[in-house]
Motif scaffolding. Structure first.
Motif, PDB file in Angstrom:
ATOM      1  N   SER A  76      -3.424  -2.186   6.597  1.00 13.06           N
ATOM      2  CA  SER A  76      -3.834  -0.782   6.645  1.00 13.06           C
ATOM      3  C   SER A  76      -3.543  -0.198   8.025  1.00 13.06           C
ATOM      4  O   SER A  76      -3.224  -0.923   8.971  1.00 13.06           O
ATOM      5  CB  SER A  76      -5.322  -0.661   6.328  1.00 13.06           C
ATOM      6  OG  SER A  76      -6.105  -1.002   7.464  1.00 13.06           O
ATOM      7  N   ASP A  85      -4.510   4.579   2.720  1.00 10.08           N
ATOM      8  CA  ASP A  85      -5.231   4.826   3.968  1.00 10.08           C
ATOM      9  C   ASP A  85      -6.132   3.623   4.204  1.00 10.08           C
ATOM     10  O   ASP A  85      -5.931   2.573   3.576  1.00 10.08           O
ATOM     11  CB  ASP A  85      -5.998   6.150   3.934  1.00 10.08           C
ATOM     12  CG  ASP A  85      -7.004   6.248   2.789  1.00 10.08           C
ATOM     13  OD1 ASP A  85      -7.512   5.192   2.340  1.00 10.08           O
ATOM     14  OD2 ASP A  85      -7.296   7.372   2.342  1.00 10.08           O
ATOM     15  N   ASP A  86      -7.111   3.747   5.060  1.00 12.87           N
ATOM     16  CA  ASP A  86      -7.937   2.580   5.384  1.00 12.87           C
ATOM     17  C   ASP A  86      -8.890   2.180   4.259  1.00 12.87           C
ATOM     18  O   ASP A  86      -9.462   1.083   4.302  1.00 12.87           O
ATOM     19  CB  ASP A  86      -8.742   2.858   6.657  1.00 12.87           C
ATOM     20  CG  ASP A  86      -8.270   1.986   7.810  1.00 12.87           C
ATOM     21  OD1 ASP A  86      -7.164   1.433   7.704  1.00 12.87           O
ATOM     22  OD2 ASP A  86      -8.998   1.870   8.804  1.00 12.87           O
ATOM     23  N   ILE A 108       3.259   8.944   0.651  1.00 10.19           N
ATOM     24  CA  ILE A 108       1.834   9.211   0.819  1.00 10.19           C
ATOM     25  C   ILE A 108       1.688  10.068   2.068  1.00 10.19           C
ATOM     26  O   ILE A 108       2.230   9.739   3.129  1.00 10.19           O
ATOM     27  CB  ILE A 108       1.040   7.898   0.974  1.00 10.19           C
ATOM     28  CG1 ILE A 108       1.225   7.017  -0.262  1.00 10.19           C
ATOM     29  CG2 ILE A 108      -0.442   8.181   1.200  1.00 10.19           C
ATOM     30  CD1 ILE A 108       0.827   5.577  -0.052  1.00 10.19           C
ATOM     31  N   ARG A 109       0.971  11.167   1.956  1.00  9.38           N
ATOM     32  CA  ARG A 109       0.811  12.076   3.074  1.00  9.38           C
ATOM     33  C   ARG A 109      -0.668  12.404   3.265  1.00  9.38           C
ATOM     34  O   ARG A 109      -1.446  12.401   2.321  1.00  9.38           O
ATOM     35  CB  ARG A 109       1.596  13.378   2.831  1.00  9.38           C
ATOM     36  CG  ARG A 109       3.086  13.161   2.588  1.00  9.38           C
ATOM     37  CD  ARG A 109       3.817  12.745   3.845  1.00  9.38           C
ATOM     38  NE  ARG A 109       5.250  12.586   3.612  1.00  9.38           N
ATOM     39  CZ  ARG A 109       5.857  11.429   3.389  1.00  9.38           C
ATOM     40  NH1 ARG A 109       5.144  10.308   3.361  1.00  9.38           N
ATOM     41  NH2 ARG A 109       7.158  11.371   3.211  1.00  9.38           N
ATOM     42  N   LYS A 110      -1.034  12.721   4.509  1.00  3.14           N
ATOM     43  CA  LYS A 110      -2.383  13.155   4.841  1.00  3.14           C
ATOM     44  C   LYS A 110      -2.355  14.673   4.947  1.00  3.14           C
ATOM     45  O   LYS A 110      -1.734  15.226   5.866  1.00  3.14           O
ATOM     46  CB  LYS A 110      -2.826  12.518   6.160  1.00  3.14           C
ATOM     47  CG  LYS A 110      -4.320  12.493   6.349  1.00  3.14           C
ATOM     48  CD  LYS A 110      -4.950  11.394   5.498  1.00  3.14           C
ATOM     49  CE  LYS A 110      -6.409  11.174   5.880  1.00  3.14           C
ATOM     50  NZ  LYS A 110      -7.029  10.107   5.075  1.00  3.14           N
ATOM     51  N   ASP A 165      -4.742  17.948   5.264  1.00  4.68           N
ATOM     52  CA  ASP A 165      -6.100  18.465   5.519  1.00  4.68           C
ATOM     53  C   ASP A 165      -7.149  17.383   5.280  1.00  4.68           C
ATOM     54  O   ASP A 165      -8.139  17.598   4.557  1.00  4.68           O
ATOM     55  CB  ASP A 165      -6.386  19.686   4.630  1.00  4.68           C
ATOM     56  CG  ASP A 165      -5.457  20.846   4.929  1.00  4.68           C
ATOM     57  OD1 ASP A 165      -5.046  20.987   6.093  1.00  4.68           O
ATOM     58  OD2 ASP A 165      -5.135  21.604   3.994  1.00  4.68           O
ATOM     59  N   ASP A 166      -6.936  16.206   5.864  1.00  4.86           N
ATOM     60  CA  ASP A 166      -7.854  15.070   5.762  1.00  4.86           C
ATOM     61  C   ASP A 166      -7.960  14.487   4.351  1.00  4.86           C
ATOM     62  O   ASP A 166      -8.850  13.681   4.075  1.00  4.86           O
ATOM     63  CB  ASP A 166      -9.263  15.443   6.248  1.00  4.86           C
ATOM     64  CG  ASP A 166      -9.285  15.696   7.749  1.00  4.86           C
ATOM     65  OD1 ASP A 166      -8.518  15.019   8.466  1.00  4.86           O
ATOM     66  OD2 ASP A 166     -10.052  16.565   8.191  1.00  4.86           O
ATOM     67  N   THR A 167      -7.060  14.881   3.463  1.00  6.16           N
ATOM     68  CA  THR A 167      -7.021  14.335   2.107  1.00  6.16           C
ATOM     69  C   THR A 167      -5.773  13.471   1.958  1.00  6.16           C
ATOM     70  O   THR A 167      -4.670  13.903   2.315  1.00  6.16           O
ATOM     71  CB  THR A 167      -6.991  15.458   1.056  1.00  6.16           C
ATOM     72  OG1 THR A 167      -8.174  16.240   1.185  1.00  6.16           O
ATOM     73  CG2 THR A 167      -6.918  14.885  -0.361  1.00  6.16           C
ATOM     74  N   THR A 168      -5.954  12.260   1.448  1.00 11.88           N
ATOM     75  CA  THR A 168      -4.811  11.370   1.226  1.00 11.88           C
ATOM     76  C   THR A 168      -4.182  11.715  -0.114  1.00 11.88           C
ATOM     77  O   THR A 168      -4.837  11.641  -1.163  1.00 11.88           O
ATOM     78  CB  THR A 168      -5.241   9.905   1.249  1.00 11.88           C
ATOM     79  OG1 THR A 168      -5.905   9.626   2.488  1.00 11.88           O
ATOM     80  CG2 THR A 168      -4.049   8.983   1.098  1.00 11.88           C
ATOM     81  N   ASP A 199      -4.410  13.753  -5.479  1.00  7.53           N
ATOM     82  CA  ASP A 199      -5.517  13.495  -4.569  1.00  7.53           C
ATOM     83  C   ASP A 199      -6.044  12.103  -4.918  1.00  7.53           C
ATOM     84  O   ASP A 199      -6.695  11.915  -5.941  1.00  7.53           O
ATOM     85  CB  ASP A 199      -6.599  14.565  -4.760  1.00  7.53           C
ATOM     86  CG  ASP A 199      -7.823  14.350  -3.874  1.00  7.53           C
ATOM     87  OD1 ASP A 199      -8.035  13.228  -3.397  1.00  7.53           O
ATOM     88  OD2 ASP A 199      -8.586  15.323  -3.704  1.00  7.53           O
ATOM     89  N   ALA A 249       4.126   7.779   6.930  1.00  2.50           N
ATOM     90  CA  ALA A 249       3.336   9.007   7.001  1.00  2.50           C
ATOM     91  C   ALA A 249       4.192  10.261   6.992  1.00  2.50           C
ATOM     92  O   ALA A 249       3.715  11.341   6.635  1.00  2.50           O
ATOM     93  CB  ALA A 249       2.463   8.998   8.259  1.00  2.50           C
TER      94      ALA A 249
END
Length: 644
Positions: free
Chosen positions: A43, A87-88, A145-147, A149-152, A181, A295
């Motif tokens: 991760s 993500d983590d 996979i993209r981040k 607005d703090d959403t994976t 999402d 990312a």
């Protein structure tokens, strides 16, 4: 950096207990079993996840930085293909299943891929799209996979459904791009499907925009690349569809795409997203692999193929770190499998001489490399047959090579030999540990894996030299390799068998039908026996795609000549016993290919065996049926080509 064999708690959980010593060779099943570690992922902050076999049961394990278990769950009979951290807290696991879609589809069975979302917080698991009734529970490609607005957010191809009173129905088979999402498993459309008889590819930028769209028309091969504003920035024509989007350039303002030119050479080009003239990308470099930031989709390095492979990273600090890793594992065939974004921790897999497959966690800060996964703990370093590359020249002067595996502890002189051509045929073998060749070498056989013309280990001219050569020069390349080994005194050419899977299975059948006088037996696993049948089947299952037809004819030659290179048509000329092994769920080479070959051999009065693998696919994904195949093949080879 020195490699240290220091095991932490997490490593012990994965490594298991190795055999202390092997006075005799390992049992055959030790080679046929699925590897104890199928995949690993790390991760962004260094959590570890793996698909692993513990105490005879395949499980998904995820661990925190201190080795504490986050997930420890059985997988059952699922065919897991890989995993990655989104993500983590979220794992994505790729699986596949063989399914029948009913009488309205062109194939009796399909291998459908799914993506499972696993949360380490609540240990919930669900398929991507399972919460959206208007999308089928299968993924047709993963696009990053993209981040946002703090959403994976994960980007996947999906199949839209029409939902009505009679239940959901496929709208069509063309993929729509969806943004999912992942924490909520909620999907929204990111890009529409291509037009009928077209297909699309997409690149997603760091902000989650569909920054580039490739559209290819199957009819005339016209392809176009458009940017986020819909402006065309590149176009061309390739009637066999050899064009693809690769990644963004290193600063994100350009994209890199691949085409095949009129001479059949694969070339990469870089072009600004805003439009402009394309420049050739890494024109004089033979690329083994690229390294792309997960990312952002931007390239940050590549590994160059060659006798002394070279890795280039654009960031000098990363370049230095990776250089130290390859230096530390020199001679072990290392591969970078996963890494944290800052490259402070890297997962490395090694295999080859004295190594049946080992996973390491490399900590660049502490300069340690700890073994954390052993793929085959019952096969010790001294059990691994010596592996080397043998160069030779084909009868027409074309230079090539093959991989030679020798029996451990035996003199390399006048050995019985197994010719083991690879599948594809657009593939190649390397000097790594390979369970099938090592199984034969452990029983006293030399094993030779020829990289015949058409293989992908050399340049494009070598790959294209295989076009139109099924059963012809591709076949004699194999016996030319046998002749080279005999010339060196390594093998006894009168004690040879030919064994292979997929295209290799075809080559095994051709070796005793289209050729005579070389082999004592042949074992074909999921092999093609009738080229015309393969051509018609592939064309039918493509929906009579003209592009598929052109690509097949380019590779195989004129359909009028297919009987000339079909082992089934020459069954009466078979000069050695044949074993046919085939999975009943094979969606790549249908079981019918072995069935019709068995019928032809029976009608010709030739000795043969047909072994059906129930519930098995093209890739021998089931542990029990893989071992069944290996036991049968070994029994057959030992019967007709004993080592003593």
């Amino acid at each position: 950096m020195q490699i240290k064999m220091l095991l932490g708690c997490a490593a012990l959980a994965i490594m298991g207990t190795s055999a202390i010593a092997n006075a005799a060779p390992p049992p055959l099943d030790a080679y046929g079993e699925l590897p104890a570690v199928t995949d690993m992922a790390i991760s962004p902050t260094g959590r570890l996840a793996t698909i692993v076999e513990l105490q005879g049961e395949r499980r998904i394990i995820a661990m925190d930085h201190d080795g504490a278990m986050l997930i420890n769950a059985p997988t059952g009979e699922a065919k897991l293909r890989g995993l990655v951290w989104a993500d983590d807290d979220i794992l994505l696991i790729t699986n596949s299943a063989t399914v029948s879609l009913g009488p309205y589809f062109t194939a009796s069975k399909y291998e459908l891929t799914g993506t499972i979302i696993v949360s380490t917080k609540d240990r919930d698991a669900q398929l991507v799209f399972s919460r959206t009734s208007s999308i089928a529970d299968t993924t047709r490609g993963s696009y990053g996979i993209r981040k946002i607005d703090d959403t994976t957010v994960g980007y996947f191809g999906g199949i839209a459904l029409d939902v009505g009173s009679g239940g959901p129905r496929f709208r069509h088979g063309r993929a729509t791009l969806y943004a999912v999402d992942l924490a909520r498993n909620r999907a929204k459309r990111a890009a529409g499907p291509p037009a009928e008889n077209h297909y699309s590819d997409w690149l997603i930028d760091a902000a989650g925009n569909v920054a580039a769209t490739l559209d290819v028309a199957e009819g005339d091969g016209l392809w176009r690349i458009r940017n986020v504003k819909g402006r065309e920035i590149a176009r061309g024509v390739d009637k066999t569809g050899n064009v693809s989007l690769l990644c963004f350039g290193k600063d994100g303002s350009t994209i890199v795409y691949a085409i095949e030119d009129q001479d059949g050479n694969r070339r990469w080009f870089e072009i600004p997203l805003a439009g402009g003239s394309p420049d050739e990308f890494l024109a004089d470099v033979r690329i083994e692999r690229t390294y792309v930031d997960r990312a952002t989709g931007r390239i940050f390095g590549y590994r160059e193929r060659g006798s002394t492979p070279k890795t280039v990273m654009y960031d000098p600090k990363v370049d230095s770190a990776v250089g130290r890793i390859f230096e530390a594992f020199d001679g072990r065939s290392p591969r970078l499998m996963d890494w944290t974004p800052d490259f402070s921790k890297v997962l490395v897999r090694t295999s080859g001489n004295n190594d049946s497959g080992t996973w390491y966690m490399v900590n660049l800060a502490t300069r340690r490399a700890d073994p954390i996964g052993d793929e085959r703990s019952n096969i010790l370093p001294e059990d691994v047959g010596p592996i080397s590359t043998v160069d030779y020249v084909a009868g027409d002067g074309l230079e090539m090579d093959g991989i030679l595996t020798l029996p451990p502890g035996r003199e390399a002189k006048n050995l019985p030999v197994i010719l083991l051509p690879h599948g594809g045929p657009s593939s190649h073998d390397e000097a790594d540990f390979y369970w099938w060749s090592q199984a034969f070498s452990s029983h006293g056989y030399a094993v030779f894996q020829p990289n015949f013309r058409g293989s992908t280990n050399r340049d494009d001219a070598f790959r294209r030299a295989g076009y139109g050569q099924w059963g012809r020069k591709m076949q004699t390349d194999i016996t030319d390799g046998l002749a080279e080994l005999a010339k060196r005194g390594i093998v006894d050419p009168k004690r040879a068998c030919i064994v292979g899977a997929s295209y290799g299975g075809y080559a095994a059948l051709a070796g005793v039908t289209l050729q005579q006088g070389y082999y004592r037996c042949a074992v074909s696993v999921a092999g093609v026996s009738d080229i015309e049948l393969m051509y018609k089947t592939d064309l039918l299952e493509s929906g009579q795609s003209r592009m598929t037809g052109r690509a097949l004819r380019e590779e195989l030659g004129d359909p009028k000549s297919y009987d000339e290179i079909s082992p089934r048509r020459f069954a009466r000329q078979a000069d050695a016993p044949v074993m046919l092994i085939h999975g009943k769920d094979d969606t790549v080479v249908p079981f019918k290919q072995s069935h019709v070959m068995a019928d032809a051999l029976k009608d010709a009065g030739k000795p043969y065996e047909l072994i059906e693998l129930e519930g098995e696919d093209h890739w021998l994904s089931r542990g029990e049926t893989r071992k069944q195949m290996l036991r049968a093949a070994m029994r057959f080879v030992q019967k007709y080509n004993p080592t003593d």
